[in-house]
Design a protein around this motif. Structure first.
Motif, mmCIF file in Angstrom:
data_model
loop_
_atom_site.group_PDB
_atom_site.id
_atom_site.type_symbol
_atom_site.label_atom_id
_atom_site.label_comp_id
_atom_site.label_asym_id
_atom_site.label_seq_id
_atom_site.Cartn_x
_atom_site.Cartn_y
_atom_site.Cartn_z
ATOM 1 N N THR A 4 57.139 -8.020 74.724
ATOM 2 C CA THR A 4 56.065 -8.766 75.375
ATOM 3 C C THR A 4 56.152 -10.250 75.020
ATOM 4 O O THR A 4 56.701 -10.615 73.982
ATOM 5 N N ARG A 27 50.754 -7.176 78.323
ATOM 6 C CA ARG A 27 51.838 -7.100 79.306
ATOM 7 C C ARG A 27 52.549 -5.751 79.282
ATOM 8 O O ARG A 27 53.432 -5.505 80.105
ATOM 9 N N ASN A 28 52.231 -4.888 78.309
ATOM 10 C CA ASN A 28 52.684 -3.506 78.388
ATOM 11 C C ASN A 28 51.935 -2.812 79.525
ATOM 12 O O ASN A 28 50.891 -3.298 79.973
#
Length: 351
Positions: A4, A27-28
């Motif tokens: 990330t 952002r995962n």
């Protein structure tokens, strides 16, 4: 999942030259807890604790639930998640869309609150579902081990980390990242961020508005000895930081993100020039549109009162007074069992 971004964030009060590095775990696919969910399920399958196709049952406030729903899809397991009425409607809809089944408990326990009530429901479900497996994020050492990769990502990106700032709920990511990072950056200090009303560090239990950090039990995965200091943050202070982040850096998240950013910004102003501060942002803003970013909700709960004070209150030890606003303590100890009024026993019964 993983790798990330790391974003430079100028401190929030003035936007000056000093600041910190934020690891954007939102952002995962589902947030930071995709890491432990996939890792705990994978390790349980290797050991034979979780048989092919067997049910997964867990208590969650939301983010781990997203990760377990993902693990269920990847490995072919039905997933049942036990939550409480405080779970955001958007999160409920997401979890159902991802194939999870939800069980909502109706009342908190007098000792241990909603978490104890959720864990009791988990025990009931495990007894009724043959072969069912509970990862138990509060006590499972695989939760801690899941964050080795995140620590290595930080080290690869920043080279050196002097201060690591983490929210604390189950204790998994603060313990796991620090354990590996101190081997790569000797001398790194760990700063914990909790919410007012949480019992983790020895404060009295109160009804908590913020989700994703804090606890009404003492999770076994919390590495008390690793913390150099702890900060308690109030909901209005976290909301201000979240919204300030969104408007100033086009990157924000939920309650934990706001609380962590507030503390990391203060450290950036207080630490000597050149101190490299890394803050872990566990999620993004998407699930908080009706709460942190909802004006009606925030007004109803008195969360739009403006910029927080520039400095925290100070406590000589965690139980010296009750924290009702942003408060700091540099004496971190493991709370005595009696201090939680039986919440530890309630938690341990759910193992």
């Amino acid at each position: 999942m993983g790798d990330t971004p790391v974003l430079w964030v100028p401190e929030l009060w003035t936007g000056g030259e000093r600041g910190f590095w934020a690891k954007l775990e939102g952002r995962n696919p589902g947030g930071i807890k995709d890491r432990p969910a996939l890792h705990m399920v994978g390790e349980a399958r290797k050991r034979g604790d979780l048989r092919p196709g067997a049910p997964i049952v867990e208590s969650t406030s939301g983010t781990l639930g997203l990760g377990l729903a993902l693990a269920g899809v990847v490995h072919g397991h039905p997933v049942t998640l036990v939550a409480d009425p405080g779970m955001e409607p958007l999160m409920r809809r997401l979890l159902l869309a991802y194939g999870a089944r939800l069980e909502i408990v109706a009342e908190p326990y007098a000792e241990g609150g909603w978490q104890a009530a959720r864990r009791a429901r988990v025990r009931d479900l495990l007894a009724r579902l043959p072969g069912a497996y509970c990862p138990d994020q509060y006590t499972n050492p695989d939760n801690v081990g899941a964050y080795a990769g995140l620590a290595r990502e930080l080290a690869a990106r920043l080279g050196r980390v002097d201060v690591l700032v983490c929210s604390v709920g189950t204790g998994g990511h603060s313990a796991g990242i620090h354990r590996v990072l101190r081997e790569l950056s000797p001398g790194v200090r760990l700063v914990g961020v909790d919410t007012v009303g949480s019992t983790i560090f020895g404060q009295p239990a109160r009804t908590r508005l913020m989700r994703g950090l804090g606890s009404s039990i003492h999770p076994a995965n919390v590495a008390y000895e690793a913390f150099s200091e702890v900060h308690w943050v109030a909901p209005a202070e976290a909301v201000w930081a979240c919204r300030r982040l969104a408007s100033a850096r086009y990157a924000s998240g939920g309650w934990s993100v706001g609380a962590v950013a507030l503390v990391a910004s203060w450290l950036a102003r207080r630490e000597p020039a050149g101190t490299r501060i890394a803050a872990v942002f566990p999620d993004g803003p998407e699930r908080y549109f009706d709460t942190v970013y909802g004006d009606a909700y925030c007004a109803e709960h008195g969360l739009l009162d403006g910029k927080p004070e520039p400095d925290p209150d100070e406590l000589p030890y965690p139980g010296a007074a009750e924290a009702v606003r942003w408060t700091r303590c540099t004496r971190v100890t493991r709370p005595e069992p009696a201090a939680c009024g039986g919440a530890i026993e309630a938690a341990e019964a759910g193992r």
